[in-house]
Write a protein that holds these residues in place. Sequence first.
Motif, mmCIF file in Angstrom:
data_model
loop_
_atom_site.group_PDB
_atom_site.id
_atom_site.type_symbol
_atom_site.label_atom_id
_atom_site.label_comp_id
_atom_site.label_asym_id
_atom_site.label_seq_id
_atom_site.Cartn_x
_atom_site.Cartn_y
_atom_site.Cartn_z
ATOM 1 N N LEU A 15 30.926 48.031 41.389
ATOM 2 C CA LEU A 15 31.788 48.889 40.579
ATOM 3 C C LEU A 15 33.171 49.039 41.218
ATOM 4 O O LEU A 15 34.191 49.013 40.521
ATOM 5 N N ALA A 16 33.207 49.181 42.536
ATOM 6 C CA ALA A 16 34.496 49.286 43.228
ATOM 7 C C ALA A 16 35.280 47.991 43.115
ATOM 8 O O ALA A 16 36.497 48.004 42.900
ATOM 9 N N ALA A 18 35.000 45.671 40.721
ATOM 10 C CA ALA A 18 35.445 45.503 39.336
ATOM 11 C C ALA A 18 36.651 46.395 39.051
ATOM 12 O O ALA A 18 37.581 45.989 38.353
ATOM 13 N N ARG A 19 36.645 47.583 39.593
ATOM 14 C CA ARG A 19 37.784 48.492 39.418
ATOM 15 C C ARG A 19 39.013 47.973 40.144
ATOM 16 O O ARG A 19 40.139 48.056 39.651
ATOM 17 N N ALA A 20 38.807 47.409 41.328
ATOM 18 C CA ALA A 20 39.922 46.913 42.134
ATOM 19 C C ALA A 20 40.601 45.704 41.497
ATOM 20 O O ALA A 20 41.792 45.465 41.737
ATOM 21 N N GLY A 22 41.573 45.353 38.556
ATOM 22 C CA GLY A 22 42.623 45.776 37.650
ATOM 23 C C GLY A 22 43.509 46.870 38.199
ATOM 24 O O GLY A 22 44.339 47.401 37.476
ATOM 25 N N GLU A 23 43.355 47.210 39.466
ATOM 26 C CA GLU A 23 44.153 48.294 40.051
ATOM 27 C C GLU A 23 45.628 47.910 40.065
ATOM 28 O O GLU A 23 46.007 46.835 40.452
ATOM 29 N N TYR A 24 46.447 48.812 39.656
ATOM 30 C CA TYR A 24 47.879 48.526 39.605
ATOM 31 C C TYR A 24 48.677 49.538 40.425
ATOM 32 O O TYR A 24 49.443 49.174 41.302
ATOM 33 N N SER A 68 35.229 40.848 35.717
ATOM 34 C CA SER A 68 34.734 42.226 35.810
ATOM 35 C C SER A 68 33.498 42.417 34.947
ATOM 36 O O SER A 68 32.506 43.013 35.377
ATOM 37 N N LEU A 72 29.669 43.425 36.206
ATOM 38 C CA LEU A 72 28.965 44.596 35.686
ATOM 39 C C LEU A 72 27.665 44.209 34.976
ATOM 40 O O LEU A 72 26.641 44.879 35.127
#
Length: 93
Positions: A15-16, A18-20, A22-24, A68, A72
């Motif tokens: 989860l981290a 997958a979130r990373a 798209g981190e902007y 991502s 998931l």
Amino acid sequence: MLPELLPAALTGFVLAFARALGEYGSVIFIAGNMPMKSEITPLLIMIKLEQYDYAGATAVAMVFLLASFTLLLTINLLSWRRGRRLRAADGDS
């Protein structure tokens, strides 16, 4: 103790990650933006948008969206499979 913690740790990692992808906001300030070395995906997408390369920006975004989603989906399938295995083991005893 590790076998019981492994699914939760793996889920948290995926989860981290997958979130990373798209981190902007937080990493845009520390990105070196050296081509092929320290470029980050959101910055690459923004550069392509500023150059009016909408097809390129969409292609990069879709690749990371699929990455991502695949991560998931994989973690959910592994969790479902482990739950089935645990329920089957509980039913045998």
